[in-house]
Design an enzyme around this catalytic site. Structure first.
Site, short mmCIF file in Angstrom:
data_model
loop_
_atom_site.label_atom_id
_atom_site.label_comp_id
_atom_site.label_asym_id
_atom_site.label_seq_id
_atom_site.Cartn_x
_atom_site.Cartn_y
_atom_site.Cartn_z
CB SER A 128 -3.79 7.04 -0.34
OG SER A 128 -4.63 6.33 0.55
CE1 TYR A 141 0.49 5.23 2.54
CE2 TYR A 141 -1.87 5.50 2.89
CZ TYR A 141 -0.82 5.23 2.05
OH TYR A 141 -1.04 4.97 0.72
CE LYS A 145 0.48 7.76 -0.05
NZ LYS A 145 1.20 7.70 -1.33
CB VAL A 172 -5.22 -0.64 -5.20
CG1 VAL A 172 -4.95 -1.22 -6.59
CG2 VAL A 172 -5.64 0.82 -5.31
CB THR A 174 -1.31 -3.88 -4.52
OG1 THR A 174 -1.54 -3.24 -3.24
CG2 THR A 174 -1.89 -3.01 -5.63
#
Length: 228
Positions: A128, A141, A145, A172, A174
């Site tokens: 990411s 997060y 990553k 993205v 999603t």
């Protein structure tokens, strides 16, 4: 399975993982990893040469990979995100985020190393933009990553016969992004985000590079909308 190369894709029931599976289907036999057996069954029905690999990635064992003797491609696409400032993020969120986004990746890779070595395979990690920088409300997060990036870099050095590629997408379009935008209190604007198929094409670029090329990192951002 046929004589075609074999790819295992985690998070394959939706989003980027599903897009990668569709992109690989014409050339690879597929193992589609995920917890949602119904969604996996739906994916299988449209992808000849694919079979489900239902598993809880945080509890994967040697029994789950039994019979996988040769693996040409391993795509790590599963992940979780919980937004919140440090003061709002308890230890259990940190543990769950690290467990899914880093530890499960490391353990599955470890278990599949014999199969990957047998094929001189390729490991692709869907990271990411958060793995390249840290923003407020995204710290747990982002930390996971950044750790995933370190894992990829170290694996590349430890396993020189394998290829290891990290892909850093921006936002993205999603279901996860829809949930993120709801938590951020903003509109979900898919026209401003990357299409999952665009990320899948980037993965194919790495996998189909000429034999003399090892693509180690690819950063891809939406052409429209904010850079993150």
């Amino acid at each position: 399975m046929s004589a075609r190369p074999t790819a295992l894709v985690t998070g394959a029931s939706r989003g980027v993982g599903a897009a990668v599976a569709r992109a690989l289907a014409p050339t690879h036999d597929l193992l589609l990893g995920g917890r949602d057996t119904e969604a996996l069954a739906g994916m299988i029905s449209g992808l000849p040469g694919a079979r489900p690999w239902p598993v809880e990635l945080t509890a994967v064992t040697e029994a789950d990979v039994a019979g996988i003797d040769r693996l040409d491609v391993l795509v790590h696409s599963a992940g979780v995100v919980t937004l919140g400032r440090v003061e709002e993020t308890p230890a259990e969120v940190w543990r769950r985020t690290m467990e899914v986004n880093v530890i499960a990746v490391a353990e599955l890779t470890r278990l599949l190393l014999p199969a990957l070595r047998a094929a001189r395979g390729h490991v692709v990690l869907i990271n990411s933009g958060a793995g390249q920088r840290a923003n407020p409300n995204w710290i747990s997060y982002s930390a996971s990553k950044h750790a995933l990036r370190a894992f990829a870099d170290g694996l590349r050095l430890e396993e020189p016969e394998l290829q290891v590629t990290t892909v850093y997408p921006g936002r993205v379009a999603t279901d996860m992004q829809r949930e993120v935008r709801a938590r951020e209190g903003g509109p979900y604007q898919p026209e401003n985000y990357l299409d999952p198929d665009s990320v899948a094409r980037v993965v194919l670029t790495a996998l189909t590079a000429s034999p003399d090329a090892h693509i180690t990192e690819i950063t891809v951002r939406p052409a429209a909308g904010p850079p993150n």
